[in-house]
Design a protein around this motif. Structure first.
Motif, PDB file in Angstrom:
ATOM      1  N   THR A   1      -6.673 -56.392  45.686  1.00  0.00           N
ATOM      2  CA  THR A   1      -6.619 -57.120  44.421  1.00  0.00           C
ATOM      3  C   THR A   1      -5.605 -58.254  44.486  1.00  0.00           C
ATOM      4  O   THR A   1      -4.599 -58.169  45.188  1.00  0.00           O
ATOM      5  CB  THR A   1      -6.256 -56.180  43.258  1.00  0.00           C
ATOM      6  OG1 THR A   1      -4.976 -55.577  43.515  1.00  0.00           O
ATOM      7  CG2 THR A   1      -7.308 -55.100  43.072  1.00  0.00           C
ATOM      8  N   PHE A   2      -5.888 -59.297  43.725  1.00  0.00           N
ATOM      9  CA  PHE A   2      -5.003 -60.462  43.601  1.00  0.00           C
ATOM     10  C   PHE A   2      -3.992 -60.153  42.510  1.00  0.00           C
ATOM     11  O   PHE A   2      -3.967 -60.764  41.461  1.00  0.00           O
ATOM     12  CB  PHE A   2      -5.853 -61.684  43.256  1.00  0.00           C
ATOM     13  CG  PHE A   2      -5.137 -63.003  43.308  1.00  0.00           C
ATOM     14  CD1 PHE A   2      -4.832 -63.593  44.518  1.00  0.00           C
ATOM     15  CD2 PHE A   2      -4.793 -63.675  42.143  1.00  0.00           C
ATOM     16  CE1 PHE A   2      -4.191 -64.827  44.574  1.00  0.00           C
ATOM     17  CE2 PHE A   2      -4.152 -64.909  42.180  1.00  0.00           C
ATOM     18  CZ  PHE A   2      -3.848 -65.480  43.398  1.00  0.00           C
ATOM     19  N   PHE A   3      -3.141 -59.143  42.789  1.00  0.00           N
ATOM     20  CA  PHE A   3      -2.259 -58.614  41.750  1.00  0.00           C
ATOM     21  C   PHE A   3      -0.942 -59.378  41.766  1.00  0.00           C
ATOM     22  O   PHE A   3       0.041 -58.972  42.412  1.00  0.00           O
ATOM     23  CB  PHE A   3      -2.013 -57.119  41.944  1.00  0.00           C
ATOM     24  CG  PHE A   3      -1.476 -56.457  40.719  1.00  0.00           C
ATOM     25  CD1 PHE A   3      -2.303 -55.750  39.873  1.00  0.00           C
ATOM     26  CD2 PHE A   3      -0.133 -56.559  40.391  1.00  0.00           C
ATOM     27  CE1 PHE A   3      -1.799 -55.153  38.722  1.00  0.00           C
ATOM     28  CE2 PHE A   3       0.378 -55.969  39.250  1.00  0.00           C
ATOM     29  CZ  PHE A   3      -0.461 -55.261  38.409  1.00  0.00           C
ATOM     30  N   ASN A   4      -0.927 -60.482  41.041  1.00  0.00           N
ATOM     31  CA  ASN A   4       0.262 -61.318  40.991  1.00  0.00           C
ATOM     32  C   ASN A   4       0.134 -62.267  39.810  1.00  0.00           C
ATOM     33  O   ASN A   4      -0.878 -62.284  39.116  1.00  0.00           O
ATOM     34  CB  ASN A   4       0.430 -62.090  42.301  1.00  0.00           C
ATOM     35  CG  ASN A   4      -0.746 -62.991  42.583  1.00  0.00           C
ATOM     36  OD1 ASN A   4      -0.913 -64.043  41.950  1.00  0.00           O
ATOM     37  ND2 ASN A   4      -1.599 -62.609  43.532  1.00  0.00           N
ATOM     38  N   SER A   5       1.173 -63.064  39.610  1.00  0.00           N
ATOM     39  CA  SER A   5       1.150 -64.095  38.563  1.00  0.00           C
ATOM     40  C   SER A   5       1.308 -65.485  39.168  1.00  0.00           C
ATOM     41  O   SER A   5       1.792 -66.407  38.512  1.00  0.00           O
ATOM     42  CB  SER A   5       2.268 -63.837  37.541  1.00  0.00           C
ATOM     43  OG  SER A   5       2.031 -62.672  36.786  1.00  0.00           O
ATOM     44  N   MET A   6       0.883 -65.651  40.424  1.00  0.00           N
ATOM     45  CA  MET A   6       1.077 -66.942  41.084  1.00  0.00           C
ATOM     46  C   MET A   6       0.388 -68.075  40.347  1.00  0.00           C
ATOM     47  O   MET A   6       0.992 -69.125  40.084  1.00  0.00           O
ATOM     48  CB  MET A   6       0.569 -66.883  42.527  1.00  0.00           C
ATOM     49  CG  MET A   6       1.467 -66.173  43.492  1.00  0.00           C
ATOM     50  SD  MET A   6       0.998 -66.491  45.217  1.00  0.00           S
ATOM     51  CE  MET A   6      -0.593 -65.678  45.298  1.00  0.00           C
ATOM     52  N   VAL A   7      -0.881 -67.892  40.028  1.00  0.00           N
ATOM     53  CA  VAL A   7      -1.629 -68.956  39.360  1.00  0.00           C
ATOM     54  C   VAL A   7      -1.058 -69.205  37.969  1.00  0.00           C
ATOM     55  O   VAL A   7      -0.861 -70.353  37.549  1.00  0.00           O
ATOM     56  CB  VAL A   7      -3.126 -68.619  39.296  1.00  0.00           C
ATOM     57  CG1 VAL A   7      -3.867 -69.582  38.369  1.00  0.00           C
ATOM     58  CG2 VAL A   7      -3.735 -68.667  40.692  1.00  0.00           C
ATOM     59  N   ALA A   8      -0.784 -68.123  37.241  1.00  0.00           N
ATOM     60  CA  ALA A   8      -0.232 -68.272  35.890  1.00  0.00           C
ATOM     61  C   ALA A   8       1.109 -68.991  35.928  1.00  0.00           C
ATOM     62  O   ALA A   8       1.380 -69.885  35.112  1.00  0.00           O
ATOM     63  CB  ALA A   8      -0.089 -66.907  35.229  1.00  0.00           C
ATOM     64  N   ALA A   9       1.974 -68.611  36.879  1.00  0.00           N
ATOM     65  CA  ALA A   9       3.295 -69.239  36.966  1.00  0.00           C
ATOM     66  C   ALA A   9       3.177 -70.700  37.382  1.00  0.00           C
ATOM     67  O   ALA A   9       3.796 -71.584  36.783  1.00  0.00           O
ATOM     68  CB  ALA A   9       4.180 -68.470  37.948  1.00  0.00           C
ATOM     69  N   TYR A  10       2.377 -70.973  38.405  1.00  0.00           N
ATOM     70  CA  TYR A  10       2.298 -72.322  38.959  1.00  0.00           C
ATOM     71  C   TYR A  10       1.614 -73.301  38.010  1.00  0.00           C
ATOM     72  O   TYR A  10       1.918 -74.499  38.016  1.00  0.00           O
ATOM     73  CB  TYR A  10       1.558 -72.296  40.297  1.00  0.00           C
ATOM     74  CG  TYR A  10       1.644 -73.596  41.059  1.00  0.00           C
ATOM     75  CD1 TYR A  10       2.744 -73.874  41.872  1.00  0.00           C
ATOM     76  CD2 TYR A  10       0.638 -74.554  40.967  1.00  0.00           C
ATOM     77  CE1 TYR A  10       2.837 -75.071  42.565  1.00  0.00           C
ATOM     78  CE2 TYR A  10       0.720 -75.750  41.653  1.00  0.00           C
ATOM     79  CZ  TYR A  10       1.825 -76.009  42.454  1.00  0.00           C
ATOM     80  OH  TYR A  10       1.918 -77.198  43.135  1.00  0.00           O
ATOM     81  N   THR A  11       0.693 -72.800  37.197  1.00  0.00           N
ATOM     82  CA  THR A  11      -0.051 -73.697  36.301  1.00  0.00           C
ATOM     83  C   THR A  11       0.369 -73.591  34.842  1.00  0.00           C
ATOM     84  O   THR A  11       0.033 -74.478  34.052  1.00  0.00           O
ATOM     85  CB  THR A  11      -1.563 -73.418  36.384  1.00  0.00           C
ATOM     86  OG1 THR A  11      -1.840 -72.093  35.887  1.00  0.00           O
ATOM     87  CG2 THR A  11      -2.076 -73.537  37.811  1.00  0.00           C
ATOM     88  N   GLY A  12       1.095 -72.528  34.469  1.00  0.00           N
ATOM     89  CA  GLY A  12       1.341 -72.320  33.049  1.00  0.00           C
ATOM     90  C   GLY A  12       2.749 -72.022  32.607  1.00  0.00           C
ATOM     91  O   GLY A  12       3.035 -72.027  31.408  1.00  0.00           O
ATOM     92  N   TRP A  13       3.665 -71.759  33.552  1.00  0.00           N
ATOM     93  CA  TRP A  13       5.035 -71.440  33.147  1.00  0.00           C
ATOM     94  C   TRP A  13       5.813 -72.735  32.955  1.00  0.00           C
ATOM     95  O   TRP A  13       6.707 -73.084  33.734  1.00  0.00           O
ATOM     96  CB  TRP A  13       5.710 -70.558  34.195  1.00  0.00           C
ATOM     97  CG  TRP A  13       5.257 -69.126  34.157  1.00  0.00           C
ATOM     98  CD1 TRP A  13       4.145 -68.630  33.548  1.00  0.00           C
ATOM     99  CD2 TRP A  13       5.914 -68.012  34.764  1.00  0.00           C
ATOM    100  NE1 TRP A  13       4.052 -67.267  33.749  1.00  0.00           N
ATOM    101  CE2 TRP A  13       5.127 -66.873  34.485  1.00  0.00           C
ATOM    102  CE3 TRP A  13       7.071 -67.870  35.527  1.00  0.00           C
ATOM    103  CZ2 TRP A  13       5.473 -65.599  34.950  1.00  0.00           C
ATOM    104  CZ3 TRP A  13       7.420 -66.609  35.981  1.00  0.00           C
ATOM    105  CH2 TRP A  13       6.632 -65.482  35.685  1.00  0.00           C
ATOM    106  N   VAL A  14       5.488 -73.454  31.909  1.00  0.00           N
ATOM    107  CA  VAL A  14       6.109 -74.748  31.682  1.00  0.00           C
ATOM    108  C   VAL A  14       6.635 -74.830  30.260  1.00  0.00           C
ATOM    109  O   VAL A  14       5.951 -74.468  29.300  1.00  0.00           O
ATOM    110  CB  VAL A  14       5.112 -75.897  31.965  1.00  0.00           C
ATOM    111  CG1 VAL A  14       3.844 -75.749  31.135  1.00  0.00           C
ATOM    112  CG2 VAL A  14       5.752 -77.252  31.707  1.00  0.00           C
ATOM    113  N   ASP A  15       7.870 -75.249  30.125  1.00  0.00           N
ATOM    114  CA  ASP A  15       8.469 -75.586  28.841  1.00  0.00           C
ATOM    115  C   ASP A  15       9.706 -76.432  29.129  1.00  0.00           C
ATOM    116  O   ASP A  15       9.878 -76.919  30.259  1.00  0.00           O
ATOM    117  CB  ASP A  15       8.789 -74.340  27.996  1.00  0.00           C
ATOM    118  CG  ASP A  15       9.768 -73.386  28.658  1.00  0.00           C
ATOM    119  OD1 ASP A  15      10.450 -73.789  29.634  1.00  0.00           O
ATOM    120  OD2 ASP A  15       9.868 -72.230  28.206  1.00  0.00           O
TER     121      ASP A  15
END
Length: 336
Positions: A245-259
């Motif tokens: 499984t792709f069990f991580n937050s890589m995509v979420a962090a790289y594309t969405g962890w922005v503020d």
């Protein structure tokens, strides 16, 4: 049709937006064959602990549609009755508020115009929940689907896109870097403060919890907190199914962890400290969209997700939307 005891019969129905995975609907959607009372629904649920878990393992996600769940309190009682233990939301990034005194919280309420990328819930912590649950109090006028995608399908796409990087993160793991505000920032999808993240106002208590997690930290002059997690796996093998499984937050962090505090391109790195491959993650994000099931919410819908096997996301929406959430730990004899 499933006859699970004498109390109630349920039907397996087709809805728009489902995917098909190896001949099985994803997610599987059930509705009662006929109207039933809430008390009978709870009686039925109390005898289905193993059925819920086996069905989630088989299909990845379940939607209960047309059942007599009419409030957040009823949703909480259903989860308790069905045998899903309570679990504190410790270590998550999204700002949340308690909806019930027990276990139900608001879902991520970042601005409706902004999508929330696919992720396994709390994949950045050592012991993420085994199950994630959502209840629709009020569906939006348009959009707002809680899209889901099967993690094994994502892993296969990811490995095909960039075999070398896939092998590296499977071997090395990943680390996540986030600056937490001193107070909750509801305008940010990752605006959960360190106080809410660690459920304390005491820096010493927060530091002990970070130490227990293997997280390193730096207190900033403005009261914010910079954290870097211990190395955690990026690819896992589910012990029940043998699936990678792709069990991580890589995509979420790289594309969405922005503020205003966080640069998403610096939010995740490989376990050896080297940079992730952003182009590969962008392509993987597109693959997720292609594989995803996107089902419009209806009032009273309950969604149950096996967090070990399925990632979820939130689509932009128009109009008021009220979705509440809860989580549960792995209470099986063998955990992944």
């Amino acid at each position: 049709m499933c006859n699970l005891g004498e109390i109630m019969e349920i039907l397996n129905i087709e809805v728009q937006g489902q995917q098909n995975i190896e001949g099985k609907p994803f997610p599987v959607v059930f509705q009662p064959r006929e109207d039933t009372s809430y008390s009978d629904f709870l009686k039925w649920s109390s005898g289905q602990k193993e059925w819920f878990r086996k069905t989630l393992q088989e299909y990845g996600a379940i939607i209960l549609r047309g059942f007599p769940v009419e409030s957040s309190e009823a949703f909480e009682q259903f989860l308790d009755t069905a045998g899903f233990p309570r679990m504190p939301y410790l270590g998550g990034a999204a700002p949340r508020e308690k909806v019930t005194p027990g276990r139900v919280l608001t879902a991520n309420e970042s601005p409706p115009s902004e999508p929330i990328p696919f992720h396994h819930e709390m994949a950045q912590v050592p012991n993420p929940p085994a199950y994630v649950f959502f209840f629709c109090v009020l569906p939006p006028q348009e959009g707002g689907e809680t899209a889901i995608v099967h993690s094994n399908r994502v892993y296969k796409r990811f490995a095909a896109i960039d075999p070398d990087f896939a092998e590296k993160v499977e071997r090395e793991g990943v680390q996540y870097i986030r600056v937490m505000p001193d107070q909750d920032d509801p305008k940010s999808p990752i605006g959960r403060s360190w106080r809410s993240t660690f459920l304390t106002d005491d820096r010493a208590v927060a530091e002990q919890k970070m130490k227990d997690l293997g997280t390193t930290w730096t207190w900033l002059e403005n009261g914010n907190l910079r954290t870097q997690t211990a190395t955690v796996p990026a690819i896992r093998t589910d012990s029940r199914t043998g699936m990678k499984t792709f069990f991580n937050s890589m995509v979420a962090a790289y594309t969405g962890w922005v503020d205003s505090r966080n640069d998403p391109q610096k939010a995740v790195c490989c376990g050896d400290g080297s940079a992730v491959n952003g182009d590969t993650l962008e392509k993987t994000a597109q693959a997720m969209e292609e594989e995803a099931a996107k089902i419009r919410w209806q009032r009273g819908d309950v969604m149950l997700i096996d967090n070990k096997l399925v990632l979820h996301a939130r689509k932009p929406f128009v109009g008021p939307r009220r979705i509440v959430a809860s989580i549960a730990p792995d209470d099986s004899a063998e955990s992944t």
